[in-house]
Design an enzyme around this catalytic site. Structure first.
Site, PDB file in Angstrom:
ATOM      1  N   LYS A  79      73.110 -13.593  20.899  1.00 23.51           N
ATOM      2  CA  LYS A  79      72.039 -12.843  21.571  1.00 23.51           C
ATOM      3  C   LYS A  79      72.607 -11.523  22.102  1.00 23.51           C
ATOM      4  O   LYS A  79      73.736 -11.491  22.612  1.00 23.51           O
ATOM      5  CB  LYS A  79      71.491 -13.686  22.725  1.00 23.51           C
ATOM      6  CG  LYS A  79      70.217 -13.151  23.374  1.00 23.51           C
ATOM      7  CD  LYS A  79      69.745 -14.110  24.486  1.00 23.51           C
ATOM      8  CE  LYS A  79      68.453 -13.654  25.150  1.00 23.51           C
ATOM      9  NZ  LYS A  79      68.014 -14.579  26.219  1.00 23.51           N
ATOM     10  N   SER A 154      63.086 -15.554  26.002  1.00 26.89           N
ATOM     11  CA  SER A 154      63.535 -14.268  25.541  1.00 26.89           C
ATOM     12  C   SER A 154      64.486 -14.316  24.349  1.00 26.89           C
ATOM     13  O   SER A 154      64.651 -13.309  23.661  1.00 26.89           O
ATOM     14  CB  SER A 154      64.247 -13.556  26.698  1.00 26.89           C
ATOM     15  OG  SER A 154      65.407 -14.268  27.062  1.00 26.89           O
ATOM     16  N   SER A 178      64.357 -19.492  28.371  1.00 28.01           N
ATOM     17  CA  SER A 178      64.601 -18.551  27.279  1.00 28.01           C
ATOM     18  C   SER A 178      65.364 -19.111  26.089  1.00 28.01           C
ATOM     19  O   SER A 178      65.468 -18.448  25.053  1.00 28.01           O
ATOM     20  CB  SER A 178      65.339 -17.314  27.800  1.00 28.01           C
ATOM     21  OG  SER A 178      64.442 -16.476  28.485  1.00 28.01           O
TER      22      SER A 178
END
Ligand SMILES: [Zn+2]
Lengths: 485, 480
Positions: A79, A154, A178
């Site tokens: 990420k 997210s 997330s």
């Protein structure tokens, strides 16, 4: 079966048998990226050369008969809010669009020690603030199961990459859901470990007391391998716990006999889709059939999770994000009159709307005269929520719920109403507030969209969650299904 | 005319001289090239986390114990939020409601009386970087920033508003500096900024209990400017009140050149720091065993040392006070005493000639070119009669200038005292022959004349004649 849809442990076996090479695996994944990335848009940065180089090194090691760790040569995505030395790290924000960290996050360092092949940096909601990846400062990521739908957020890029075969595993971060929510939306396994189980050093902070790094994988076995690789105390993170990390592979036991599972009624009440409820009930019966004892229970303060979260997380964020001011790195607005003007223009232009909304919210709740009524009160209610979980865990080994009240929603469906967007995390947030581990495992489909089953446990009981999820996985085949792209 | 009473409290910032910074392993050393003593943590790069330097906590406890504070059992760090380009994170990690230590005091001496000055609290925090620009930050065309100092550990020591005059404030600060220097945790150099002091100043009508409105005075860079700034500010406030005006609560800066305090534009000052607990650090539980082990590191402090000098060495209170005012001075004194056991002689020399030369050369005692052992050797030569007291002063100046030991200088310069009776008799006779008037004066009872005659011998021998012997010879030759 295409190489890019195999799991890490399957690939590892083939690598050891020399039936395939790590270079072939990575070529397959990068070919896959080439063919589907235009429609998924999971990545912000690709690191093909780096991955191929590592793959070659792993092949050389295997060729030389040297032992290789379980994740060696496995294509893994990171990420983009996790720092990677020499590789641009943006948190999907224009304000640090050009930031190249001079250091690796501890997690990245640990994975490098396993000789993983990093495929690239995945898209997210700007600074991990969002539930759909629509808040990315650059572009939205699409759900591989339905490209009209969001992948969740997210960590939407990481979840989508794993689901679409654009990486075998991925690393995400989870502040209020997330990892688990996008894992559920994209039909993969995701776990938010206990707060303090994984070092946060190098994770671009959103809300320090809630953030935790965790993996996305295609099955529970890979989840255990990833946890083995990333868990453990880090002297660079004072909040990381000095606990002894077990070998999570030993928890991969097909047995839930006598396991006491509580189902908080607050999770199964209104607001949950009828189809989702049906799938969750089916999952419960399946676990019961395997010998688990399932009972309804209650977490009386659960309803306060959302307001508490939206006081604590923005408060911490307003301070964590203060450093993006154009002075030292990242974006600096041109044509400012003086330093104050530079701060204001840089931040006004550099941050997206949702980030600014949360900074303002957080600044407000910490302000003199409001601190006690908002922030302090929120901390107190957070303690009550923790106690609710503690009480439940006196009776139950595991708590069970749907990961989300409904499957992936369509683009733009919730962007007009922040509150509606916030509600999509309603089932995952409490786990972060309580600091406990939460795992999402695929448990079915509604209209072709995946549904996730959330398992929650006591602090540092990841092993138990893995065992329950593994048992569930052994009697289902959801994890073997892949989207058509 | 209304009588006013001055009320002053001081906030002192102290840079600790630990090897590494408070939350990372970067060096704290002073004066490196800009931005060379930095790392991702003290630069506040995205994703980094602070880790508390245990030595900083230990030094804080040490200072707190020296100041008679209560050490907290539970303490935490907080974030103080405000925007300024010398702060890499735009928040400072500091301590807000649970500082490491509370409720201490130190004693100062005023006209021979002891006065206790309360210490409200002591806490740890990180220093900021340094900005270089023209004029103010809002008017300069550009500003350069050096983060070498960012993250250097600071202790903030806040006094009670117990100080009743600018002079008391200066004495308090000197005493505080002395105590901290004794603990060895800071250089306490005001000029280099390792000791910084802000003051809260107000005045109230004599006899009233409630405090007047206070102003905060900044930018006082020496003990002298502290006293000057406070004296100015007190008279300014009295003047404002005398004219029927009101004191505005504000921050003012001391302008050394103009000798006045000026309000700092409040635009540059954030007022709501939005403190909240630092989530990247875990709260500290300060074990009592740890505190006790730190207490063992506590050296003898200036008050105790002074008392010992009076008690054991029989020194006057004033002299003992001067000798113990800095640890270095007292250590020098004791090292000298180890080699030469006459406290009075050693004390007189240190307070006299040694201090005079140090002052005129702008040196600290630890930079003194004459080592304590060398100084003691001078005393021994003096006692042995090798040189006279007068020559000793000459030798000492030479020792100070060259760093050579006393014996070498006496030999090189031929300064050995002439105690040989035969050669002195010859000179004495010559002087008697050449000064009949003085001789007869002396004979008729004018003792002063003897002084003149001895002086002539000294002149002839360049001061090397043994004065006692010369005296004796004159008496013999003239009076017998
Ligand atoms: Zn540093």
């Amino acid at each position: 079966m295409s190489l890019y849809y195999l799991t890490a442990h399957e690939l590892h076996d083939l690598l050891l048998k020399k039936e395939i090479s790590a270079v072939e695996v990575n070529e397959a994944v990068f070919d896959r990226i080439e063919s589907v990335e235009d429609s998924v848009k999971a990545y912000l940065t690709l690191t093909r050369d780096q991955a191929m180089k590592t793959a070659q090194e792993v092949d050389d090691m295997i060729g030389a008969g040297r032992p290789v760790p379980p994740l060696a040569g496995i294509p893994i995505a990171i990420k983009d809010n996790i720092c990677t030395e020499g590789v641009r790290t943006t948190a999907a924000s224009k304000i640090i669009y050009n930031f190249i960290p001079p250091y690796d996050a501890t997690v990245v360092k640990k994975l490098a020690g396993q000789h993983i092949a990093m495929t690239g940096k995945t898209n997210l909601d700007e600074f991990a603030m969002g539930s759909s990846t629509e808040n990315s400062g650059f572009f939205a990521t699409h759900n591989p199961w339905d490209r009209e739908c969001v992948p969740g957020g997210s960590s939407g890029g990481s979840a989508a990459a794993v689901a679409a075969g654009e990486s075998v595993c991925a690393i995400g971060s989870d502040t209020g859901g997330s990892i688990r929510q996008p894992a559920a939306f994209c039909g993969v396994v995701g776990i938010k470990p206990t707060y303090g189980a994984v070092s946060r050093y190098g994770l671009i902070a959103f809300a320090s007391s809630l953030d935790q790094i965790g993996p996305f994988t295609r099955d529970v076995t890979d989840c255990a391998l990833m946890l083995n690789a990333i868990c453990g105390h880090d002297p660079l993170d004072s909040t990381s716990s000095p606990y002894e990390v077990p070998d999570f592979r030993r928890c991969l036991v097909n047995d839930v006999k006598g396991l006491k599972i509580g189902v908080p009624r607050e999770y199964m009440s209104e607001g949950i889709d009828a189809d989702v409820r049906q799938i969750i009930e089916k999952a419960m019966s399946l676990l019961e059939l395997n010998g688990a004892r399932i009972e309804e229970t209650s977490l009386p303060h659960l309803g306060f999770s959302l307001p508490v979260y939206y006081l604590i997380a923005p408060a911490e964020a307003s301070s964590n994000l203060a450093r993006y001011d154009g002075v030292r790195y990242g974006f600096r607005s041109a044509g400012a009159q003086d330093v104050v003007d530079m701060f204001m223009k840089t931040r006004s232009q550099g941050f997206g709307a949702e980030v600014k909304r949360r900074i303002m919210l957080g600044t407000y709740v910490l302000s003199a005269g409001y601190y006690d009524a908002y922030y302090l009160k929120a901390l107190k209610v957070r303690t009550l929520i923790k106690e609710d979980f503690n009480n439940a865990f006196e009776k139950f080994d595991i708590l069970l719920s749907p990961t989300t009240p409904s499957p992936a929603f369509r683009f733009g469906e919730k962007t007009g109403d922040p509150l509606k967007m916030y509600l999509s995390d309603v089932f995952t947030i409490a786990v972060n507030l309580a600091g406990i581990p939460g795992l999402s495992v695929p448990c079915g489909f509604v209209n072709g969209l995946p549904v996730g089953l959330q398992l929650m446990g006591r602090p540092f009981s990841e092993g138990k969650l893995l065992q329950a999820a593994y048992t569930f996985e052994q009697c289902t085949d959801h994890h073997r299904k892949h989207p058509e792209l | 005319m209304t009588q006013y009473e001055t009320v002053i409290g001081l906030e002192v910032h102290l840079e600790l001289k630990t090897d590494s910074k408070i939350f990372c392993s970067s060096s704290t050393s002073f004066g490196g090239k800009p931005n060379t003593h930095v790392c991702p943590v003290c630069l506040g790069l995205p994703g980094v986390l602070p880790v508390v330097n245990k030595k900083v906590v230990e030094d804080a406890i040490l200072v707190a114990l020296a100041l008679n504070c209560r050490i907290a059992e539970f303490s935490k760090f907080d974030r103080k939020n405000y925007y300024y380009p010398d702060m890499p994170k735009n928040y400072q990690i500091s301590q807000y409601d649970l500082p490491i230590a509370l409720n201490g005091y130190l004693e100062i001496e005023l006209d021979g009386e002891l006065k206790k000055i309360g210490i409200t609290r002591l806490h740890m925090e990180e220093d900021t970087g340094k900005l270089v620009h023209q004029g103010t930050i809002t008017t300069t065309p550009f500003s350069l920033v050096d983060y070498n100092r960012a993250g250097v550990p600071l202790l903030e020591i806040v006094s009670e508003p117990d100080l009743r005059s600018p002079e008391e404030a200066r004495i308090y600060l000197e005493k505080l500096k002395s105590i901290i220097q004794y603990t060895g945790v800071s250089d306490c150099r005001m000029e280099e900024g390792s000791l910084r002091c802000d003051a809260n100043v107000s005045v109230r009508q004599l006899g009233k209990e409630e405090f007047g409105t206070k102003t905060e005075i900044k930018n006082m860079n020496s003990f002298r400017s502290l006293q000057k700034a406070l004296t100015y500010e007190v008279s300014r406030q009295i003047e404002v009140l005398g004219e029927g005006g009101r004191i505005v609560q504000e921050t003012r800066t001391w302008d050394e050149g103009q000798g006045i305090t000026l309000p700092i534009r409040s635009k540059e000052e954030a007022h709501d720091y939005r403190y909240f607990p630092e989530p990247d650090l875990v709260p500290m539980i300060i074990e009592r065993e740890w505190v006790e082990s730190v207490r063992k590191r506590l050296p003898e402090l200036p008050d105790a040392r002074r008392e010992r000098y009076v008690r054991d060495y029989g020194l006057p209170v004033y002299d003992a006070g001067v000798l113990t005012s800095t640890k270095e001075m007292a250590d020098y004194f004791e090292a000298c005493l180890n080699a030469y056991s006459s406290p009075k002689t050693v004390s007189n020399w240190i307070m006299g000639d040694l201090s005079r030369l140090l002052n005129s050369n702008n040196l600290e005692i630890n930079e003194c070119p004459v080592s304590p052992v060398n100084l003691a050797s001078l005393f021994k030569i003096l006692d042995e009669g090798t040189i006279s007291g007068k020559i000793a002063k000459v030798v000492f100046e030479e020792m100070f200038a060259t760093g050579k030991d006393a014996g070498t200088i006496v030999k090189e310069k031929g300064l050995v005292q002439i105690s040989d009776e035969e050669s002195l008799t010859a000179i004495v006779e010559e002087v008697i022959a050449g000064n009949p008037k003085s001789v007869s004066d002396y004979r008729s009872g004018k003792d002063k004349a003897l002084g003149f005659l001895v002086g002539q011998v000294m002149k002839a021998t360049k001061g090397k004649a043994n004065p006692e012997l010369v005296n004796k010879l004159f008496k013999e030759k003239i009076l017998n």
